[in-house]
Design a protein around this motif. Structure first.
Motif, PDB file in Angstrom:
ATOM      1  N   GLU A 170       0.819  -1.218   0.000  1.00  0.00           N
ATOM      2  CA  GLU A 170       0.000   0.000   0.000  1.00  0.00           C
ATOM      3  C   GLU A 170       0.851   1.266   0.000  1.00  0.00           C
ATOM      4  N   GLU A 171       2.107   1.162   0.439  1.00  0.00           N
ATOM      5  CA  GLU A 171       2.998   2.325   0.474  1.00  0.00           C
ATOM      6  C   GLU A 171       3.506   2.723  -0.905  1.00  0.00           C
ATOM      7  N   ILE A 172       3.437   1.803  -1.852  1.00  0.00           N
ATOM      8  CA  ILE A 172       3.990   2.069  -3.183  1.00  0.00           C
ATOM      9  C   ILE A 172       3.111   3.090  -3.908  1.00  0.00           C
ATOM     10  N   PRO A 173       3.686   4.200  -4.340  1.00  0.00           N
ATOM     11  CA  PRO A 173       2.883   5.237  -5.011  1.00  0.00           C
ATOM     12  C   PRO A 173       2.462   4.831  -6.417  1.00  0.00           C
ATOM     13  N   TYR A 174       1.439   5.458  -6.906  1.00  0.00           N
ATOM     14  CA  TYR A 174       1.003   5.272  -8.287  1.00  0.00           C
ATOM     15  C   TYR A 174       0.473   6.606  -8.799  1.00  0.00           C
ATOM     16  N   SER A 175       0.472   6.780 -10.089  1.00  0.00           N
ATOM     17  CA  SER A 175       0.045   8.051 -10.671  1.00  0.00           C
ATOM     18  C   SER A 175      -1.469   8.187 -10.586  1.00  0.00           C
ATOM     19  N   ASP A 176      -1.937   9.413 -10.418  1.00  0.00           N
ATOM     20  CA  ASP A 176      -3.379   9.679 -10.361  1.00  0.00           C
ATOM     21  C   ASP A 176      -4.060   9.244 -11.659  1.00  0.00           C
ATOM     22  N   ALA A 177      -3.314   9.330 -12.749  1.00  0.00           N
ATOM     23  CA  ALA A 177      -3.873   8.981 -14.057  1.00  0.00           C
ATOM     24  C   ALA A 177      -4.270   7.509 -14.131  1.00  0.00           C
ATOM     25  N   ALA A 178      -3.636   6.681 -13.297  1.00  0.00           N
ATOM     26  CA  ALA A 178      -3.923   5.245 -13.332  1.00  0.00           C
ATOM     27  C   ALA A 178      -5.382   4.952 -13.029  1.00  0.00           C
ATOM     28  N   LEU A 179      -6.007   5.767 -12.184  1.00  0.00           N
ATOM     29  CA  LEU A 179      -7.412   5.553 -11.832  1.00  0.00           C
ATOM     30  C   LEU A 179      -8.350   6.533 -12.524  1.00  0.00           C
ATOM     31  N   LYS A 180      -7.824   7.674 -12.950  1.00  0.00           N
ATOM     32  CA  LYS A 180      -8.680   8.670 -13.591  1.00  0.00           C
ATOM     33  C   LYS A 180      -8.997   8.316 -15.038  1.00  0.00           C
ATOM     34  N   GLU A 181      -8.010   7.802 -15.747  1.00  0.00           N
ATOM     35  CA  GLU A 181      -8.206   7.497 -17.162  1.00  0.00           C
ATOM     36  C   GLU A 181      -9.070   6.251 -17.333  1.00  0.00           C
ATOM     37  N   SER A 182      -9.781   6.205 -18.425  1.00  0.00           N
ATOM     38  CA  SER A 182     -10.643   5.066 -18.717  1.00  0.00           C
ATOM     39  C   SER A 182      -9.837   3.774 -18.795  1.00  0.00           C
ATOM     40  N   GLY A 183     -10.355   2.731 -18.152  1.00  0.00           N
ATOM     41  CA  GLY A 183      -9.683   1.438 -18.207  1.00  0.00           C
ATOM     42  C   GLY A 183      -9.724   0.850 -19.596  1.00  0.00           C
ATOM     43  N   PHE A 184     -10.867   1.041 -20.293  1.00  0.00           N
ATOM     44  CA  PHE A 184     -11.005   0.500 -21.639  1.00  0.00           C
ATOM     45  C   PHE A 184      -9.997   1.105 -22.607  1.00  0.00           C
ATOM     46  N   GLU A 185      -9.592   2.351 -22.367  1.00  0.00           N
ATOM     47  CA  GLU A 185      -8.654   3.009 -23.271  1.00  0.00           C
ATOM     48  C   GLU A 185      -7.255   2.390 -23.187  1.00  0.00           C
ATOM     49  N   SER A 186      -6.998   1.598 -22.146  1.00  0.00           N
ATOM     50  CA  SER A 186      -5.708   0.912 -22.041  1.00  0.00           C
ATOM     51  C   SER A 186      -5.748  -0.455 -22.719  1.00  0.00           C
ATOM     52  N   CYS A 187      -6.944  -0.835 -23.225  1.00  0.00           N
ATOM     53  CA  CYS A 187      -7.059  -2.099 -23.957  1.00  0.00           C
ATOM     54  C   CYS A 187      -6.510  -1.934 -25.369  1.00  0.00           C
ATOM     55  N   THR A 188      -6.148  -3.031 -25.964  1.00  0.00           N
ATOM     56  CA  THR A 188      -5.746  -2.978 -27.366  1.00  0.00           C
ATOM     57  C   THR A 188      -6.987  -2.733 -28.227  1.00  0.00           C
ATOM     58  N   ARG A 189      -6.785  -2.170 -29.393  1.00  0.00           N
ATOM     59  CA  ARG A 189      -7.907  -1.930 -30.305  1.00  0.00           C
ATOM     60  C   ARG A 189      -8.556  -3.261 -30.703  1.00  0.00           C
ATOM     61  N   ALA A 190      -7.743  -4.306 -30.828  1.00  0.00           N
ATOM     62  CA  ALA A 190      -8.271  -5.637 -31.172  1.00  0.00           C
ATOM     63  C   ALA A 190      -9.250  -6.124 -30.097  1.00  0.00           C
ATOM     64  N   SER A 191      -8.928  -5.851 -28.822  1.00  0.00           N
ATOM     65  CA  SER A 191      -9.796  -6.272 -27.723  1.00  0.00           C
ATOM     66  C   SER A 191     -11.124  -5.530 -27.761  1.00  0.00           C
ATOM     67  N   LEU A 192     -11.070  -4.236 -28.073  1.00  0.00           N
ATOM     68  CA  LEU A 192     -12.289  -3.436 -28.131  1.00  0.00           C
ATOM     69  C   LEU A 192     -13.165  -3.867 -29.313  1.00  0.00           C
ATOM     70  N   LYS A 193     -12.534  -4.242 -30.416  1.00  0.00           N
ATOM     71  CA  LYS A 193     -13.292  -4.767 -31.559  1.00  0.00           C
ATOM     72  C   LYS A 193     -13.988  -6.065 -31.163  1.00  0.00           C
ATOM     73  N   ASN A 194     -13.297  -6.872 -30.403  1.00  0.00           N
ATOM     74  CA  ASN A 194     -13.865  -8.135 -29.935  1.00  0.00           C
ATOM     75  C   ASN A 194     -15.084  -7.876 -29.061  1.00  0.00           C
ATOM     76  N   LEU A 195     -14.985  -6.843 -28.216  1.00  0.00           N
ATOM     77  CA  LEU A 195     -16.107  -6.485 -27.356  1.00  0.00           C
ATOM     78  C   LEU A 195     -17.315  -6.052 -28.194  1.00  0.00           C
ATOM     79  N   LEU A 196     -17.078  -5.251 -29.216  1.00  0.00           N
ATOM     80  CA  LEU A 196     -18.161  -4.823 -30.096  1.00  0.00           C
ATOM     81  C   LEU A 196     -18.846  -6.024 -30.753  1.00  0.00           C
ATOM     82  N   GLU A 197     -18.044  -6.994 -31.173  1.00  0.00           N
ATOM     83  CA  GLU A 197     -18.602  -8.206 -31.793  1.00  0.00           C
ATOM     84  C   GLU A 197     -19.502  -8.939 -30.814  1.00  0.00           C
ATOM     85  N   ILE A 198     -19.049  -9.051 -29.550  1.00  0.00           N
ATOM     86  CA  ILE A 198     -19.841  -9.739 -28.527  1.00  0.00           C
ATOM     87  C   ILE A 198     -21.157  -9.013 -28.279  1.00  0.00           C
TER      88      ILE A 198
END
Length: 267
Positions: A170-198
């Motif tokens: 818990e002491e290890i720091p992390y950037s605020d952006a890690a939780l603020k930015e969309s999680g889906f935006e860190s996915c590959t485009r191929a993964s997001l295409k797969n989600l659209l297909e589903i």
């Protein structure tokens, strides 16, 4: 050089081959942010058809999973870098101790008129320095080990202790952006295409369940450009590895403190 992100090919049974090719080009031209907005928009449409909010809630729930995975991956990478610094510090402390011992032993060797400093260096290299290299504690590649000893005997500087030292994950720091930015935006485009297909092909009444299947998606690590698949098993594995690294850091710190005490006595 960073690896090129996998784009994949959009292909849904809901469309013809020509239509799939057209949609694939459109998706490739979209920014990641726009693509995620499209996914949420489709989720809203499906929720209206179902008369529920389960699809959107499933998307949001998984998005949060991706955010926290990214946060823990960032923490784990920092723990790994910190551990490497303590390993290097330990080796440098051992080298410092060797140099101090060389300084003392060399002075005594000359005072007792046992031989020249060059003879001492050759003797010392065989008896001590070579053993340290063989054990992998100190591995300095030089063409003239004896000459190195002569030169370095008085070049004794205590290494600088790493500034990082974590007692818990818990002491290890992390950037605020890690939780603020969309999680889906860190996915590959191929993964997001797969989600659209589903979302297009899944049974409407079971769609929320399929969207929540964690093994479909992949996020990209910023540290080594590796791909991490999001699953509960891997999520726990990253946290476990992070905790193990923190434990090793603490053990190394205690060991280094003992080495520091020995160095102080040797001076």
């Amino acid at each position: 050089m960073a690896k090129k992100e996998k784009e994949g090919v959009f292909s849904s049974v809901a469309f013809s081959k020509e239509e799939n090719e057209m949609h694939d080009k459109k998706i490739n031209a979209m920014s990641k942010k726009k693509l995620v907005q499209l996914i949420y928009g489709m989720g809203n449409v499906l929720d209206k058809e179902l008369g529920t909010t389960e699809v959107t809630e499933s998307l949001e729930r998984f998005d949060n999973e991706l955010k926290y995975m990214r946060m823990w991956q960032e923490r784990n990478e920092k723990a790994g870098k910190c551990l490497d610094k303590w390993k290097t510090y330990r080796k440098n402390l051992l080298l410092c101790g060797v140099k101090l011992r060389m300084k003392k032993d060399g002075t005594r060797y000359l005072e007792n008129e046992r031989g020249t400093i060059e003879e001492f260096a050759r003797e010392y290299e065989q008896q001590i320095f070579k053993k340290l290299k063989e054990k992998g504690i100190v591995n300095i590649k030089v063409k003239d080990p004896a000459g190195y000893i002569v030169k370095q005997r008085y070049n004794v500087k205590k290494p600088k202790e790493p500034s990082c030292c974590y007692k818990s994950i818990e002491e290890i720091p992390y950037s605020d952006a890690a939780l603020k930015e969309s999680g889906f935006e860190s996915c590959t485009r191929a993964s997001l295409k797969n989600l659209l297909e589903i979302m297009l092909e899944g049974q409407i009444d079971m769609l929320w369940y399929h969207i929540n299947v964690e093994g479909i998606f992949a996020t990209r690590s910023n540290h080594k450009d590796e791909v991490y698949y999001i699953s509960r098993e891997n999520y726990d594995a990253v946290k476990k590895e992070c905790a193990e690294r923190v434990k090793k850091i603490e053990q190394l710190q205690k060991h280094c403190q003992k080495l520091e005490a020995i160095i102080e006595k040797t001076k």
